[in-house]
Write an enzyme that holds these catalytic residues in place. Structure first.
Site, mmCIF file in Angstrom:
data_model
loop_
_atom_site.group_PDB
_atom_site.id
_atom_site.type_symbol
_atom_site.label_atom_id
_atom_site.label_comp_id
_atom_site.label_asym_id
_atom_site.label_seq_id
_atom_site.Cartn_x
_atom_site.Cartn_y
_atom_site.Cartn_z
ATOM 1 N N GLY A 77 0.832 -1.207 0.000
ATOM 2 C CA GLY A 77 0.000 0.000 0.000
ATOM 3 C C GLY A 77 0.861 1.250 0.000
ATOM 4 O O GLY A 77 0.502 2.258 0.608
ATOM 5 N N VAL B 189 -2.569 -7.643 -2.088
ATOM 6 C CA VAL B 189 -2.080 -8.449 -0.952
ATOM 7 C C VAL B 189 -3.030 -9.591 -0.578
ATOM 8 O O VAL B 189 -2.622 -10.537 0.094
ATOM 9 C CB VAL B 189 -1.807 -7.584 0.311
ATOM 10 N N ASN C 167 1.173 -2.462 5.351
ATOM 11 C CA ASN C 167 0.447 -1.203 5.507
ATOM 12 C C ASN C 167 -0.847 -1.153 4.689
ATOM 13 O O ASN C 167 -1.753 -0.387 5.033
ATOM 14 C CB ASN C 167 1.383 -0.052 5.102
ATOM 15 N N TYR D 171 -13.579 -3.485 9.986
ATOM 16 C CA TYR D 171 -12.249 -2.861 10.062
ATOM 17 C C TYR D 171 -11.616 -3.077 11.444
ATOM 18 O O TYR D 171 -10.446 -3.471 11.551
ATOM 19 C CB TYR D 171 -12.397 -1.372 9.760
HETATM 20 P P1 NAI Z 1 -4.881 5.191 1.979
HETATM 21 O O1 NAI Z 1 -6.243 4.781 1.546
HETATM 22 O O2 NAI Z 1 -4.447 6.599 1.775
HETATM 23 O O3 NAI Z 1 -3.793 4.225 1.286
HETATM 24 C C1 NAI Z 1 -3.951 2.835 1.269
HETATM 25 C C2 NAI Z 1 -3.100 2.251 0.154
HETATM 26 O O4 NAI Z 1 -3.315 0.835 0.145
HETATM 27 C C3 NAI Z 1 -3.492 2.768 -1.241
HETATM 28 O O5 NAI Z 1 -2.337 3.115 -1.963
HETATM 29 C C4 NAI Z 1 -4.211 1.590 -1.862
HETATM 30 O O6 NAI Z 1 -4.109 1.541 -3.281
HETATM 31 C C5 NAI Z 1 -3.501 0.424 -1.203
HETATM 32 N N1 NAI Z 1 -4.282 -0.812 -1.247
HETATM 33 C C6 NAI Z 1 -5.615 -0.974 -1.056
HETATM 34 N N2 NAI Z 1 -5.955 -2.258 -1.217
HETATM 35 C C7 NAI Z 1 -4.817 -2.940 -1.518
HETATM 36 C C8 NAI Z 1 -4.530 -4.296 -1.806
HETATM 37 N N3 NAI Z 1 -5.484 -5.224 -1.850
HETATM 38 N N4 NAI Z 1 -3.247 -4.657 -2.047
HETATM 39 C C9 NAI Z 1 -2.269 -3.711 -2.044
HETATM 40 N N5 NAI Z 1 -2.478 -2.407 -1.807
HETATM 41 C C10 NAI Z 1 -3.750 -2.025 -1.545
HETATM 42 O O7 NAI Z 1 -4.809 4.776 3.510
HETATM 43 P P2 NAI Z 1 -3.882 5.300 4.705
HETATM 44 O O8 NAI Z 1 -4.663 6.237 5.530
HETATM 45 O O9 NAI Z 1 -2.556 5.703 4.200
HETATM 46 O O10 NAI Z 1 -3.769 3.942 5.552
HETATM 47 C C11 NAI Z 1 -2.632 3.099 5.510
HETATM 48 C C12 NAI Z 1 -2.777 2.060 6.622
HETATM 49 O O11 NAI Z 1 -2.897 2.721 7.876
HETATM 50 C C13 NAI Z 1 -4.021 1.182 6.477
HETATM 51 O O12 NAI Z 1 -3.726 -0.129 6.878
HETATM 52 C C14 NAI Z 1 -4.988 1.808 7.465
HETATM 53 O O13 NAI Z 1 -5.931 0.891 7.910
HETATM 54 C C15 NAI Z 1 -4.039 2.249 8.550
HETATM 55 N N6 NAI Z 1 -4.563 3.280 9.410
HETATM 56 C C16 NAI Z 1 -4.931 4.503 8.909
HETATM 57 C C17 NAI Z 1 -5.442 5.458 9.744
HETATM 58 C C18 NAI Z 1 -5.866 6.804 9.273
HETATM 59 O O14 NAI Z 1 -6.445 7.541 10.081
HETATM 60 N N7 NAI Z 1 -5.604 7.190 8.027
HETATM 61 C C19 NAI Z 1 -5.615 5.195 11.187
HETATM 62 C C20 NAI Z 1 -5.190 3.894 11.598
HETATM 63 C C21 NAI Z 1 -4.688 2.985 10.736
#
Ligand code: NAI
Length: 246
Positions: free
Chosen positions: A12, A63, A89, A154
């Protein structure tokens, strides 16, 4: 340059927290591979890291697809000497109240957030065991510890990821591999930009440090956990949430 010569795979990594983690690890000298379903985004991200003087590659990866995961890890082990760092991630949300949640939304979130981390960890640990070193960081969430309205799928995926972290840590510690989780609070990325302004304001009221987190807040913690300075830390969940959960 604490990570000079290390190879890191960030799932990600095309945007948000994943991209910032990649930038941070690259800044410490690691060669970073951005693995994302969004290949174009991952390539752009890798290019931007190269423009800043780092070394980076991009690969398409869903993934949740075991075959794709195996192929990506096989090609990494052929092209590079050894994988030193994995950051699980990649994650998505499909929110809805538990009583109305569609089975398909439950399955999708669990398969990407939890099964995806399992599949990648399995491949990484196999490689890392041979070289008797490595570091894995799983990006969990505050809601995996607290629960949250509308996030049964989630929060369950992130709570599950914490269990996966601890078991993988126990099973691989004897081979010099550390496995930890970072549980971010609410971070300012695309994922939280969909929230209405009033919801964001309510959230901020619950955060002692009175702001949403920045991707850099998470990335710096990950960079520490994968460095030699954290070599005696494993099986832990590090909360990075502005004090929202103490
Ligand atoms: P985001 O939505 O900006 O980025 C997520 C990335 O994962 C994207 O580039 C997307 O294309 C990729 N992705 C989605 N499905 C995928 C798959 N099947 N295989 C490979 N890549 C895939 O999200 P963000 O905010 O950067 O989140 C990153 C991590 O942090 C996630 O695991 C999220 O659950 C976690 N997180 C985020 C929080 C927030 O407030 N933004 C809070 C707590 C955890």
């Amino acid at each position: 340059m604490e990570l000079q010569g290390r190879l890191a795979l960030i799932t990600g990594g095309a945007q948000g927290i994943g991209l910032t983690i990649a930038e941070e690890l690259s800044g410490e000298g690691a060669h970073v591979i951005l693995a994302d379903v969004n290949l174009e985004g991952a390539q752009k991200a890798a290019d931007s890291i190269k423009e800043k003087g780092g070394t980076a590659g991009a690969v398409r990866l869903d993934v949740s697809n075991a075959k794709e995961v195996q192929e990506v890890f096989n090609s990494i082990s052929k092209e590079h000497k050894a994988l030193d760092i994995l950051v699980n991630n990649a994650g998505i949300t499909r929110d809805g109240l538990m009583v109305r949640m569609k089975e398909s939304d439950w399955d999708l979130v669990l398969s990407i957030n939890l099964k995806g981390s399992f599949l990648c960890s399995q491949q990484a640990v196999k490689q890392m065991m041979k070289q008797k070193k490595g570091a894995i960081v799983n990006i969990a969430s505050i809601v995996g510890l607290m629960g949250n309205f509308g996030q049964a799928n989630y929060s369950a995926s992130k709570a599950g990821l914490i269990g996966l972290t601890k078991t993988t840590a126990r099973e691989s510690a004897a081979r010099g591999i550390t496995v930890n989780a970072v549980a971010p609070g609410f971070i300012d990325t695309e994922m939280t930009r969909v929230l209405e302004e009033s919801v964001r304001e309510k959230l901020i009221e619950q955060i002692p440090l009175a702001r949403l987190g920045l991707p850099e807040d998470i990335a710096r913690c990950v960079a520490f956990l994968v460095s030699d300075r954290a070599s005696y830390i494993t099986g832990q969940v590090i909360n990075v949430n502005g004090g929202m959960l103490m």
